[in-house]
Design a protein around this motif. Sequence first.
Motif, short mmCIF file in Angstrom:
data_model
loop_
_atom_site.label_atom_id
_atom_site.label_comp_id
_atom_site.label_asym_id
_atom_site.label_seq_id
_atom_site.Cartn_x
_atom_site.Cartn_y
_atom_site.Cartn_z
N VAL A 44 -0.14 -6.75 -5.89
CA VAL A 44 -1.19 -7.01 -4.91
C VAL A 44 -2.18 -8.00 -5.49
CG1 VAL A 44 -2.97 -5.97 -3.46
CG2 VAL A 44 -0.85 -4.70 -3.97
N LYS A 45 -2.27 -9.15 -4.86
CA LYS A 45 -3.11 -10.24 -5.34
C LYS A 45 -4.58 -9.82 -5.40
CE LYS A 45 -4.00 -15.17 -4.64
NZ LYS A 45 -3.72 -16.36 -3.78
N ASN A 46 -5.22 -10.12 -6.52
CA ASN A 46 -6.66 -9.90 -6.77
C ASN A 46 -7.06 -8.43 -6.88
OD1 ASN A 46 -7.32 -12.68 -6.77
ND2 ASN A 46 -7.34 -12.69 -4.53
N ALA A 47 -6.12 -7.52 -6.85
CA ALA A 47 -6.46 -6.10 -6.95
C ALA A 47 -6.61 -5.68 -8.41
CB ALA A 47 -5.39 -5.25 -6.28
N THR A 48 -7.66 -4.91 -8.70
CA THR A 48 -7.83 -4.31 -10.01
C THR A 48 -7.14 -2.94 -10.02
OG1 THR A 48 -9.95 -3.33 -9.37
CG2 THR A 48 -10.01 -5.53 -10.36
N HIS A 49 -7.44 -2.12 -11.01
CA HIS A 49 -6.73 -0.85 -11.14
C HIS A 49 -7.01 0.06 -9.95
CE1 HIS A 49 -4.63 2.35 -13.10
NE2 HIS A 49 -5.67 3.16 -12.98
N ALA A 50 -5.93 0.55 -9.36
CA ALA A 50 -6.00 1.50 -8.23
C ALA A 50 -6.81 0.95 -7.05
CB ALA A 50 -6.56 2.84 -8.68
N GLU A 51 -6.84 -0.36 -6.91
CA GLU A 51 -7.62 -0.98 -5.84
C GLU A 51 -6.74 -1.49 -4.71
OE1 GLU A 51 -11.36 -4.16 -5.42
OE2 GLU A 51 -9.80 -4.52 -6.90
N SER A 52 -5.44 -1.43 -4.86
CA SER A 52 -4.53 -2.07 -3.90
C SER A 52 -4.74 -1.57 -2.48
CB SER A 52 -3.08 -1.86 -4.33
OG SER A 52 -2.83 -2.47 -5.57
N PHE A 53 -4.95 -0.26 -2.32
CA PHE A 53 -5.22 0.28 -0.99
C PHE A 53 -6.54 -0.24 -0.44
CE2 PHE A 53 -7.43 3.31 1.70
CZ PHE A 53 -6.48 3.64 2.66
N TRP A 54 -7.57 -0.23 -1.27
CA TRP A 54 -8.92 -0.48 -0.79
C TRP A 54 -9.16 -1.93 -0.38
CZ3 TRP A 54 -11.30 3.76 0.43
CH2 TRP A 54 -10.96 4.93 -0.25
N ALA A 113 -7.90 11.62 -0.74
CA ALA A 113 -8.10 11.86 0.70
C ALA A 113 -7.66 10.67 1.54
CB ALA A 113 -9.58 12.18 0.96
N ASN A 114 -7.88 9.46 1.06
CA ASN A 114 -7.49 8.28 1.85
C ASN A 114 -5.98 8.23 2.05
OD1 ASN A 114 -7.64 7.82 -1.06
ND2 ASN A 114 -7.09 5.69 -0.67
N PHE A 115 -5.22 8.54 1.00
CA PHE A 115 -3.76 8.55 1.13
C PHE A 115 -3.29 9.73 1.96
CE2 PHE A 115 -4.61 6.34 -2.93
CZ PHE A 115 -4.09 5.10 -2.60
N ALA A 116 -3.97 10.86 1.83
CA ALA A 116 -3.63 12.02 2.65
C ALA A 116 -3.76 11.68 4.13
CB ALA A 116 -4.54 13.20 2.28
N LYS A 173 -15.34 -0.88 -7.85
CA LYS A 173 -14.92 -0.13 -6.67
C LYS A 173 -16.05 0.65 -6.01
CE LYS A 173 -11.10 1.68 -8.58
NZ LYS A 173 -10.84 0.85 -9.76
N GLN A 174 -17.26 0.53 -6.50
CA GLN A 174 -18.40 1.19 -5.86
C GLN A 174 -18.61 0.68 -4.44
OE1 GLN A 174 -20.18 3.71 -6.83
NE2 GLN A 174 -19.51 3.93 -8.96
N LYS A 175 -18.19 -0.56 -4.17
CA LYS A 175 -18.37 -1.14 -2.83
C LYS A 175 -17.55 -0.40 -1.77
CE LYS A 175 -14.96 -4.65 -4.09
NZ LYS A 175 -14.79 -6.07 -4.46
N TYR A 176 -16.59 0.39 -2.21
CA TYR A 176 -15.76 1.15 -1.26
C TYR A 176 -16.28 2.57 -1.07
CZ TYR A 176 -12.52 -2.62 -2.56
OH TYR A 176 -11.94 -3.83 -2.81
N ALA A 177 -17.44 2.89 -1.62
CA ALA A 177 -17.92 4.28 -1.62
C ALA A 177 -18.06 4.85 -0.21
CB ALA A 177 -19.25 4.36 -2.36
N ASP A 178 -18.64 4.08 0.72
CA ASP A 178 -18.82 4.60 2.08
C ASP A 178 -17.47 4.94 2.72
OD1 ASP A 178 -21.54 4.36 1.81
OD2 ASP A 178 -21.68 2.48 2.95
N ALA A 179 -16.52 4.04 2.56
CA ALA A 179 -15.19 4.29 3.13
C ALA A 179 -14.54 5.50 2.46
CB ALA A 179 -14.31 3.06 2.96
N TYR A 180 -14.70 5.61 1.15
CA TYR A 180 -14.11 6.75 0.42
C TYR A 180 -14.68 8.07 0.93
CZ TYR A 180 -13.43 10.16 -3.31
OH TYR A 180 -13.12 11.28 -4.00
N TYR A 181 -15.99 8.15 1.08
CA TYR A 181 -16.59 9.42 1.51
C TYR A 181 -16.28 9.74 2.97
CZ TYR A 181 -18.80 10.04 -2.97
OH TYR A 181 -19.01 10.23 -4.31
N ALA A 182 -15.99 8.72 3.76
CA ALA A 182 -15.53 8.98 5.12
C ALA A 182 -14.17 9.68 5.10
CB ALA A 182 -15.45 7.69 5.92
N TYR A 183 -13.30 9.25 4.19
CA TYR A 183 -12.00 9.92 4.03
C TYR A 183 -12.20 11.35 3.52
CZ TYR A 183 -9.46 5.49 4.62
OH TYR A 183 -8.93 4.33 5.13
#
Length: 337
Positions: A302-312, A127-130, A65-75
């Motif tokens: 959610v197809k191909n999603a790992t743990h807590a990755e379904s949103f991302w 923050a993303n869900f908020a 999930k490191q690949k989502y870091a930029d999106a996460y910090y934007a949230y």
Amino acid sequence: MLPQRFFYNDQVFCILRKDESPLKKSTTLALPLLGAAATTLLASEHLFNFAFKRVNYVPETSAEKQKYADAYYAYVDWYQSTPKETWYLHEHDPQNRMVAEYIPAATPHNRTVIIAHGYKGNGETMANFAQMYHNLGFNVLLPDDRGHGESAGKYISFGWLDRLDYLQWIQQVIDRSNSQVQILLFGVSMGGATMEMLSGETLPPQVKAIIADCGYSSVEAELVYLLKRWYHLPKYPIEPLVSTISKRRLGYYLNDVTSIDQLKKNRRPILFIHGEKDVYVPVGMAYENYAATHAPKQLWIVKNATHAESFWINPQRYRARVLDFLTTYFDPELLSD
């Protein structure tokens, strides 16, 4: 005469013959048994502290999930810049003070979502869900659970004691709102399990629905699964010892902490979300939780999603699936907002 020997867990134990002295027998048997017992106790204590003791930082996310870091910090940037109120439980009792951040809806509304974060996280990590729920017109309440963030607590309770705190957060939302408030309960990972455990309590009528993303079926089952997957260890004797430590320090055995038993008592519509490739909380637990529920329910794997990755994987698809559930069971007017 030489004693007979047998092997157990790679240790050699001796069975002495009848003509050997009791002193030799007790010494020969006791030393390896005591050594094995001491090692097991130390391992159990270490595991309990690793799993249950609070840490005063948020650990890094998993590598996939490191690949989502930029999106996460934007949230996170959005979260930090958004006006908030700080709410408390037991504000003047430092040993029991619980802290939450409240984000009012942009336009005043009677919809409020209470969001439960994951293991060793805090409200900010959601923050993303908020933002998602804020954009849907919700007021958003983000507590820090016991042993997390700004809240008190030496130990993490994996949702079991937290469910009692969330009953108080629910009541505080009701007390601070008008009588027509509609409350949604939402959580991810440990937060998902927390809301599943909360579902079996007597909830006020203002609580209309629940969404649980990748929650476990029970703490005992989760620990046994991870013991095997991470350490190649069986359930016995580690799990019973960790459970006993939990009883002494937190007041409950691990098999007391079960989403399944609570979901059997649930009467609120609930959406279960789980990643197909989750190897941290295995997807089979989602099916167990779903099967235990007799209230109106939906299950989204959610197809191909790992743990807590379904949103991302696809935030727009996640939002659409949540919105479909909410307009069916929570508030049909959401689609027209």
